[in-house]
Design a protein around this motif. Structure first.
Motif, mmCIF file in Angstrom:
data_model
loop_
_atom_site.group_PDB
_atom_site.id
_atom_site.type_symbol
_atom_site.label_atom_id
_atom_site.label_comp_id
_atom_site.label_asym_id
_atom_site.label_seq_id
_atom_site.Cartn_x
_atom_site.Cartn_y
_atom_site.Cartn_z
ATOM 1 N N LEU A 348 0.817 -1.217 0.000
ATOM 2 C CA LEU A 348 0.000 0.000 0.000
ATOM 3 C C LEU A 348 0.850 1.266 0.000
ATOM 4 O O LEU A 348 0.311 2.367 0.130
ATOM 5 C CB LEU A 348 -0.929 0.012 1.217
ATOM 6 C CG LEU A 348 -2.120 -0.944 1.156
ATOM 7 C CD1 LEU A 348 -2.899 -0.901 2.460
ATOM 8 C CD2 LEU A 348 -3.030 -0.610 -0.015
ATOM 9 N N GLY A 349 2.157 1.123 -0.151
ATOM 10 C CA GLY A 349 3.026 2.302 -0.119
ATOM 11 C C GLY A 349 3.470 2.588 1.301
ATOM 12 O O GLY A 349 2.708 2.435 2.252
ATOM 13 N N TYR A 350 4.724 2.991 1.448
ATOM 14 C CA TYR A 350 5.288 3.227 2.774
ATOM 15 C C TYR A 350 4.816 4.568 3.311
ATOM 16 O O TYR A 350 5.153 5.615 2.777
ATOM 17 C CB TYR A 350 6.814 3.191 2.707
ATOM 18 C CG TYR A 350 7.350 1.833 2.344
ATOM 19 C CD1 TYR A 350 7.335 0.794 3.275
ATOM 20 C CD2 TYR A 350 7.859 1.579 1.078
ATOM 21 C CE1 TYR A 350 7.814 -0.455 2.942
ATOM 22 C CE2 TYR A 350 8.349 0.326 0.741
ATOM 23 C CZ TYR A 350 8.319 -0.688 1.679
ATOM 24 O OH TYR A 350 8.796 -1.933 1.359
ATOM 25 N N SER A 351 4.016 4.508 4.385
ATOM 26 C CA SER A 351 3.525 5.742 4.981
ATOM 27 C C SER A 351 2.841 5.436 6.303
ATOM 28 O O SER A 351 2.507 4.288 6.610
ATOM 29 C CB SER A 351 2.540 6.435 4.033
ATOM 30 O OG SER A 351 2.168 7.693 4.558
ATOM 31 N N TRP A 352 2.601 6.513 7.095
ATOM 32 C CA TRP A 352 1.852 6.362 8.337
ATOM 33 C C TRP A 352 0.375 6.179 8.019
ATOM 34 O O TRP A 352 -0.178 6.815 7.120
ATOM 35 C CB TRP A 352 2.055 7.599 9.214
ATOM 36 C CG TRP A 352 3.488 7.776 9.588
ATOM 37 C CD1 TRP A 352 4.190 7.080 10.530
ATOM 38 C CD2 TRP A 352 4.414 8.713 9.021
ATOM 39 N NE1 TRP A 352 5.495 7.518 10.582
ATOM 40 C CE2 TRP A 352 5.664 8.510 9.667
ATOM 41 C CE3 TRP A 352 4.325 9.686 8.029
ATOM 42 C CZ2 TRP A 352 6.799 9.256 9.364
ATOM 43 C CZ3 TRP A 352 5.454 10.426 7.714
ATOM 44 C CH2 TRP A 352 6.660 10.216 8.373
ATOM 45 N N LYS A 353 -0.280 5.323 8.807
ATOM 46 C CA LYS A 353 -1.670 4.980 8.528
ATOM 47 C C LYS A 353 -2.486 4.957 9.810
ATOM 48 O O LYS A 353 -2.012 4.505 10.851
ATOM 49 C CB LYS A 353 -1.759 3.609 7.841
ATOM 50 C CG LYS A 353 -1.114 3.570 6.449
ATOM 51 C CD LYS A 353 -1.078 2.160 5.883
ATOM 52 C CE LYS A 353 -0.633 2.168 4.430
ATOM 53 N NZ LYS A 353 0.698 2.739 4.237
ATOM 54 N N LYS A 354 -3.720 5.466 9.723
ATOM 55 C CA LYS A 354 -4.691 5.369 10.814
ATOM 56 C C LYS A 354 -5.958 4.714 10.267
ATOM 57 O O LYS A 354 -6.413 5.049 9.164
ATOM 58 C CB LYS A 354 -5.038 6.758 11.355
ATOM 59 C CG LYS A 354 -3.896 7.461 12.074
ATOM 60 C CD LYS A 354 -3.700 6.921 13.482
ATOM 61 C CE LYS A 354 -2.678 7.768 14.249
ATOM 62 N NZ LYS A 354 -3.195 9.091 14.597
ATOM 63 N N LEU A 355 -6.526 3.791 11.043
ATOM 64 C CA LEU A 355 -7.669 3.011 10.576
ATOM 65 C C LEU A 355 -8.942 3.370 11.323
ATOM 66 O O LEU A 355 -8.925 3.769 12.481
ATOM 67 C CB LEU A 355 -7.400 1.516 10.759
ATOM 68 C CG LEU A 355 -6.169 0.930 10.059
ATOM 69 C CD1 LEU A 355 -6.052 -0.557 10.387
ATOM 70 C CD2 LEU A 355 -6.249 1.155 8.563
ATOM 71 N N SER A 356 -10.054 3.196 10.633
ATOM 72 C CA SER A 356 -11.373 3.300 11.248
ATOM 73 C C SER A 356 -12.282 2.306 10.543
ATOM 74 O O SER A 356 -12.126 2.052 9.340
ATOM 75 C CB SER A 356 -11.947 4.712 11.116
ATOM 76 O OG SER A 356 -13.188 4.817 11.773
ATOM 77 N N VAL A 357 -13.216 1.725 11.289
ATOM 78 C CA VAL A 357 -14.100 0.715 10.712
ATOM 79 C C VAL A 357 -15.541 1.091 10.988
ATOM 80 O O VAL A 357 -15.894 1.536 12.073
ATOM 81 C CB VAL A 357 -13.816 -0.684 11.302
ATOM 82 C CG1 VAL A 357 -14.772 -1.719 10.729
ATOM 83 C CG2 VAL A 357 -12.391 -1.088 11.024
ATOM 84 N N GLN A 358 -16.376 0.922 9.972
ATOM 85 C CA GLN A 358 -17.803 1.173 10.137
ATOM 86 C C GLN A 358 -18.545 0.236 9.205
ATOM 87 O O GLN A 358 -18.292 0.224 8.005
ATOM 88 C CB GLN A 358 -18.156 2.623 9.792
ATOM 89 C CG GLN A 358 -19.609 2.979 9.978
ATOM 90 C CD GLN A 358 -19.976 3.187 11.433
ATOM 91 O OE1 GLN A 358 -19.106 3.348 12.275
ATOM 92 N NE2 GLN A 358 -21.247 3.194 11.735
#
Length: 738
Positions: A348-358
């Motif tokens: 998915l490409g090197y980077s910082w990630k934050k997740l949310s689920v709904q």
């Protein structure tokens, strides 16, 4: 009587001296104005005060010009909202926070095509005194409850918005704890929690328009304490640090630690029912918290698929989602004692990630599990995990790029804008500026590399790229740039470039790899002539003046070097000069070298004697930021100085350079590059895009002009009065010899 006349005469002579002084000063002012300011710069002669797009020069430890210049904005091309930091999903809306862009609201009814419907960016004070605060004031976290959104806005504090009309968010409250960077917020009922390094602050938000501090979970007395994440459920706060800690917060004014699971080290945490899910960089640990006074670990799951660092965790029903630097993993935790990895979306490409689920419904036949990801580099991602074994990336919403490099000719602005670090694909844009106030995008070209500098000659663009040498484009059709070739000659870097028009040479600054000289007289067949690093510099910039190559060194105790390249295949080092500062940019004009460092905006050296350059002067402001780029035009040096903005410095007297004006109109602006053409200033201003500016000299009002005309007349009038009085005194003495 004689004493009276003598006193009168003294007073008159004093008045004469005063008026004469003002007359000389004003005439000198007018002379300097005529001599220095009658250039191609456009002077605004209106009597009204000009609305300025800059902040005042003050509290500088430097010699300043006695004139009040202004840097005025003429046009702007905004290239992006900013890098995404966090996302929160509620119903059909996704709320994201952006570095350099505040709050963005998406309608996610169609998961394959999220649409931006609302935006809010809180005003940030811009001043020399709080530059480091402004730099860190990017919106970091978001939580939404009903019609109220809570933004963790860095050093700008907590911003509270009414989002009942998502197309028009309205600010209703603000909480600012001085020098505390608000991040990682959590909202539960009437309380909001946010994290510091060794504290968790508890705010009462019963009245969102008037939040106040209700309590603090304070571990500042432990020197090594580092609270990395936390979660709140009911009357308890759960902290992950070197240990897993449980705090009773039923009395917010008096939080009490009630349990600690030692060596349960984590960096990210989430809670669901009676279980805590604790992530380290190597594993997932599940902890039973049914008895908050006696938590215990029940399982460990190794996560070798995670690259570099754990970024985020969230849970939906019996599935835990974990984000690494370039992947998202789904884990079935139905059996808490034996969790099972059941899905992986990689690359998915090197980077910082934050997740949310709904959980949402696409139609009556489907109830997909959608994961929403705020990717710092790529933007807003939606992923369908309905089939965990085969997750599908549904959409990527690009949040734009920041302007990083600029080059200008008589018709076009060539702008390089790139995504946020660490992986920074770049867009090369061609913008027509024939109508200065309305710049128009003509064409663009995306490079899956990070462009750091650009030069254009006769429809050929030369781009230096991080780690990949030189990229060469054909611009004969500016609406459709075409790649000619990539030239990677084996060096690690292509940081900055200089183009020698007379010999068609490109010189690349390659940081630790030194410099490289490339013959591009045939653009389809570049030839490496030489490379080197005679003084083991960290070469950050280069400039050619005739047969002489100048190098800058950005090491901690840096300086600049001088090399004879009359034979570019066999360069001969001449001399090096230490500044004991990191030097980032250089330009040469009329045997003067202008340099900018991380400490000092401008040094001026006489390089007439190449073997022994002599320092003439410097302009020091007291603020330490890298001078990424500088150019000199009409005795004014322009320095692009990151968060410090754009500086205009009078260099008409090289021994006493004077700061004329500074410019930073938005906290998202990070000045990376500057070019000047026909007295127009073109600034690559980070998340604030491309700005076209103008240096405006002081405006003389009617009142000032009236004063200027009266004072010389007053001087003459006083002189006449003195002569008359002297004649009267003489006549009186003749009549009365005594």
């Amino acid at each position: 009587m004689k004493l009276f006349y003598k006193k009168t005469l003294i007073v008159i002579f004093t008045l004469l001296l005063i008026t004469s002084y003002f007359s000389i000063y004003i005439n000198g002012f007018n002379y300097k104005l005529d001599k220095k300011l009658k250039s191609k710069l456009q002077i605004n002669h209106q009597d009204q005060v000009i609305k300025r797009d800059f902040f005042e020069i003050n509290n500088f430890n430097t010699e300043k010009s006695s004139y009040r210049y202004q840097i005025q904005k003429l046009a702007q091309v905004d290239t992006g909202h900013g890098a995404m930091n966090d996302v929160f999903v509620q119903g059909e809306l996704a709320f994201s926070t952006n570095a350099g862009g505040g709050l963005i609201i998406f309608n996610i009814t169609d998961f394959t095509n999220p649409v931006i419907i609302g935006q809010y960016d809180d005003d940030h004070e811009i001043s020399e005194e709080n530059l480091w605060l402004t730099e860190s004031a990017y919106t970091d976290g978001i939580s939404v409850r009903g019609e109220v959104a809570y933004l963790a806005d860095g050093f700008n504090g907590l911003v509270i918005l009414n989002v009942s009309i998502p197309t028009q968010p309205v600010k209703i409250g603000h909480y600012l704890n001085e020098y505390i960077n608000v991040q990682n917020i959590f909202v539960q009922e009437d309380f909001l929690y946010y994290r510091g390094t060794d504290k968790v602050y508890i705010l009462n938000i019963n009245n969102p328009s008037q939040p106040f501090l209700a309590g603090v979970i304070d571990y500042s007395y432990i020197p090594t304490m580092d609270i990395r994440d936390f979660y709140v459920q009911g009357d308890y706060a759960f902290l992950c640090a070197h240990d897993f800690i449980i705090i009773d917060i039923s009395d917010s004014t008096n939080p009490i630690e009630i349990a600690r699971l030692e060596n349960a080290t984590g960096v990210k945490l989430t809670i669901a029912d009676d279980f805590a899910y604790l992530l380290s960089n190597e594993r997932l640990e599940i902890i039973n918290i049914s008895n908050v006074y006696s938590p215990y670990s029940i399982s460990l799951l190794s996560l070798p698929e995670i690259t570099y660092f754990i970024q985020s965790i969230c849970i939906s029903n019996t599935t835990v989602y974990v984000a690494g630097y370039s992947e998202i993993i789904s884990i079935d935790v139905t059996n808490k004692s034996a969790p099972v990895k059941n899905g992986l979306l990689a690359n998915l490409g090197y980077s910082w990630k934050k997740l949310s689920v709904q959980s949402n419904t696409l139609d009556e036949q489907q109830n997909p599990e959608i994961v929403f990801c705020a990717d710092y580099n790529q933007g807003f991602l939606t992923i369908n995990f309905s089939n965990p074994a085969d997750p599908v990336l549904l959409s990527v919403t690009d949040m734009g790029t920041k302007a990083a490099a600029v080059f200008v000719d008589e018709q076009y602005v060539y702008l390089c804008t790139r995504h946020a670090s660490p992986w920074r694909p770049t867009i090369f844009e061609i913008i027509s500026w024939t109508e200065t106030s309305v710049p128009k995008l003509i064409g663009s070209y995306q490079v899956n590399k990070s462009i750091s500098d650009v030069y254009v000659k006769e429809d050929i663009a030369y781009l230096s790229t991080y780690g990949d040498g030189l990229e060469i484009l054909n611009l004969s059709n500016p609406s459709e740039p075409k790649k000619i070739m990539s030239y990677d000659y084996g060096s690690d870097w292509g940081y900055k470039l200089y183009f020698d028009d007379t010999r068609d040479l490109v010189v690349l600054a390659n940081l630790g790899a030194g410099y490289a000289i490339i013959d591009v007289s045939t653009p389809t067949n570049p030839i490496l002539l030489s490379e080197g690093n005679p003084w083991f510099m960290h070469v950050s910039n280069v400039f050619i003046d005739g047969d002489i190559l100048f190098l800058t060194d950005s090491q901690y105790y840096g300086g600049f070097g001088i090399i004879d390249i009359s034979n570019p295949s066999s360069p001969q080092p001449i001399s090096s000069t230490g500044l004991s500062e990191s030097v980032f940019s250089i330009t040469i004009k009329d045997r003067l070298a202008y340099l900018s460092t991380d400490v000092t905006p401008l040094y001026i050296y006489d390089v007439s004697n190449l073997s022994k350059p002599q320092k003439l002067g410097r302009c020091y402001t007291g603020w330490w930021f890298p001078g990424h780029s500088l150019c000199v035009n009409n005795s004014v040096a322009y320095v692009a100085r990151d968060v410090n903005g754009l500086l205009a410095i009078d260099v008409s007297n090289p021994r006493k350079p004077k700061l004329l004006a500074t410019y930073r109109d938005n906290y998202a602006g990070l000045s990376f590059d500057v070019d000047v053409y026909n007295n127009y200033i073109f600034l690559a201003d980070g998340w604030d895009g491309l700005e076209i500016l103008e240096l405006v000299p002081p405006v003389i009002s009617r009142q000032q002009l009236l004063l200027f005309s009266i004072l010389p007349s007053m001087s003459g009038g006083v002189l006449v009065a003195v002569i008359v009085i002297l004649q009267l005194i003489k006549k009186k003495e003749e009549e009365d010899p005594k």
